[in-house]
Design an enzyme around this catalytic site. Structure first.
Site, PDB file in Angstrom:
ATOM      1  CB  CYS A 181      -3.210  -7.819  -5.563  1.00 51.11           C
ATOM      2  SG  CYS A 181      -3.425  -6.166  -4.665  1.00 51.11           S
TER       3      CYS A 181
ATOM      4  CG  HIS B 286      -1.342   4.969  -6.413  1.00 53.95           C
ATOM      5  ND1 HIS B 286      -0.349   4.494  -6.139  1.00 53.95           N
ATOM      6  CD2 HIS B 286      -1.866   5.844  -5.408  1.00 53.95           C
ATOM      7  CE1 HIS B 286       0.257   5.423  -5.223  1.00 53.95           C
ATOM      8  NE2 HIS B 286      -0.726   6.181  -4.769  1.00 53.95           N
TER       9      HIS B 286
ATOM     10  CB  CYS C 130      -1.271  -4.256   1.598  1.00 52.57           C
ATOM     11  SG  CYS C 130      -1.006  -6.157   0.994  1.00 52.57           S
TER      12      CYS C 130
ATOM     13  CG  HIS D 270       5.333   4.321  -4.163  1.00 51.49           C
ATOM     14  ND1 HIS D 270       4.717   3.685  -3.288  1.00 51.49           N
ATOM     15  CD2 HIS D 270       4.558   4.463  -5.164  1.00 51.49           C
ATOM     16  CE1 HIS D 270       3.743   3.091  -3.657  1.00 51.49           C
ATOM     17  NE2 HIS D 270       3.703   3.341  -4.977  1.00 51.49           N
TER      18      HIS D 270
ATOM     19  CD  GLU E 182       5.304  -0.797  -0.666  1.00 55.14           C
ATOM     20  OE1 GLU E 182       4.763  -0.946  -1.600  1.00 55.14           O
ATOM     21  OE2 GLU E 182       6.300  -1.623  -0.195  1.00 55.14           O
TER      22      GLU E 182
ATOM     23  CB  THR F 215       5.242  -4.665  -1.679  1.00 59.60           C
ATOM     24  OG1 THR F 215       4.469  -3.582  -2.004  1.00 59.60           O
ATOM     25  CG2 THR F 215       5.557  -5.022  -0.376  1.00 59.60           C
TER      26      THR F 215
ATOM     27  CB  CYS G 266       3.573  -8.564  -2.890  1.00 58.96           C
ATOM     28  SG  CYS G 266       2.674  -7.746  -4.247  1.00 58.96           S
TER      29      CYS G 266
ATOM     30  CB  SER H  59       4.732   1.224  -7.997  1.00 59.72           C
ATOM     31  OG  SER H  59       5.865   0.577  -7.988  1.00 59.72           O
TER      32      SER H  59
HETATM   33 FE1  SF4 Z   1      -1.461  -5.622  -3.660  1.00 59.16          FE
HETATM   34 FE2  SF4 Z   1       1.005  -6.504  -3.305  1.00 59.16          FE
HETATM   35 FE3  SF4 Z   1       0.508  -3.942  -2.974  1.00 59.16          FE
HETATM   36 FE4  SF4 Z   1      -0.325  -5.916  -1.235  1.00 59.16          FE
HETATM   37  S1  SF4 Z   1       1.749  -5.400  -1.602  1.00 59.16           S
HETATM   38  S2  SF4 Z   1      -1.683  -4.143  -2.083  1.00 59.16           S
HETATM   39  S3  SF4 Z   1      -0.800  -7.693  -2.580  1.00 59.16           S
HETATM   40  S4  SF4 Z   1       0.383  -5.150  -4.950  1.00 59.16           S
END
Ligand code: SF4
Length: 314
Positions: free
Chosen positions: A17, A46, A102, A130, A132, A171, A201, A230
């Site tokens: 992505c 990852h 991101c 995780h 994030e 996301t 996302c 993930s």
């Molecule tokens: Fe990729 Fe979506 Fe993660 Fe951004 S949020 S790194 S676009 S998977």
């Protein structure tokens, strides 16, 4: 086996992505600009293949800033985002840091922060531990954001704060599972505030929709991606739920189940947002060496998202 013909449905979009492309470019450009070594806090994305390749070029991966012996070297924060404390610590250590979070994760961070400033108590829908989730929770003072991981937790949640509640999400969740969790929260808390634009996302959504579109036609489905990715793990779940029970993750240590593939007529293939296309090609080459394969790529949407890298690396 070569006389066995297997049809491959290649799901598209798949693989890298815009956030992953950007994070990898940030590491590459940092090595060019500052020379090696450059430190990276946590796996930049990852995927073992990506991480090993960057190690060869001069990146050193650590989990915490404290592990970095030579603090005169720059450090990069991974695409998953970091708690606010981390850039603050880097500043205290006088370190140069480059943030590869991101932009779509940063969007969730700002959203949580703004809702908190507006007086809301925040629920984060996501998976515990995780990176994030750790990063998003770490945007706010402790106690002002709580994690909900599944429908049961949504059903049992009690707002113990004296504030109105709002939710944001990780996301890379399953689009369908998250809808169900949100539905429960909305039915229990009528005035719950939701994000203006969905937090899951575009890349996660598109890859899941593409897999869902073809899963029913497949006897087996293979998702190329790491175990700690993930969005890759979610793609396996989506393929199973959408009609292909025999769906597997193919990671760096996976054994390819050729015998089962031999008994299949149609197999689906996709890859997570952190998995490079070369891994998909290698997998297909392995199949080509054993079977007669026919590939049909099924693309549900064209992606043209590109994120700029920080100006100081240009
Ligand atoms: Fe990729 Fe979506 Fe993660 Fe951004 S949020 S790194 S676009 S998977």
């Amino acid at each position: 086996m070569k006389n066995k013909e297997i049809k491959i449905l290649l799901s598209a979009p798949r693989g890298f992505c815009a956030g992953v492309e950007r994070a990898i470019e940030i590491v590459e450009k940092s090595i060019q600009k500052y020379g090696a070594p450059v430190y990276v806090r946590h796996e930049i994305v990852h995927n073992k293949f990506v991480v090993d390749d960057l190690k060869k070029r001069g990146a050193i991966f650590v989990e915490e800033l404290e592990e970095i012996q030579d603090k005169s070297r720059p450090v990069i924060f991974s695409a998953h985002g970091v708690p606010k404390k981390i850039p603050a610590d880097a500043k205290n250590y006088n370190m140069t840091y480059i943030d590869a979070t991101c932009p779509l994760v940063s969007k969730v961070h700002r959203e949580a922060e703004n809702l908190n400033k507006a007086g809301y108590h925040i629920i984060l829908i996501g998976h515990e531990n995780h990176p994030e989730v750790v990063g998003t929770m770490g945007q706010l003072p402790s106690g002002s954001i709580e994690l909900i991981q599944n429908e049961i937790e949504a059903k049992n949640y009690n707002n113990k704060s004296n504030k109105k509640i709002a939710f944001v999400t990780q996301t890379t969740l399953s689009v369908d599972d998250t809808k169900d969790i949100i539905q429960i929260l909305k039915s229990r808390f009528k005035d719950i505030q939701e994000p203006k634009k969905e937090d899951i996302c575009y890349a996660t959504t598109n890859r899941q929709m593409a897999v869902k579109n073809i899963a029913k036609q497949c006897d087996m489905f293979f998702i190329i991606g790491s175990r700690n990715s993930s969005n890759s793990v979610r793609l396996v779940e989506v393929a199973k739920k959408s009609g292909c029970e025999n769906s597997r993750l193919i990671h760096s240590e996976s054994k390819i189940p050729y015998n089962e593939i031999q008994n299949s007529n149609t197999i689906g293939i996709s890859s997570g947002a952190s998995a490079p296309e070369i891994l998909v090609n290698n997998f297909i080459d392995d199949l080509r060496n054993r079977f007669t394969i026919k590939i049909n790529e099924i693309e549900i949407i064209k992606e043209n998202v590109v994120f700029k890298i920080p100006k100081k690396l240009n």
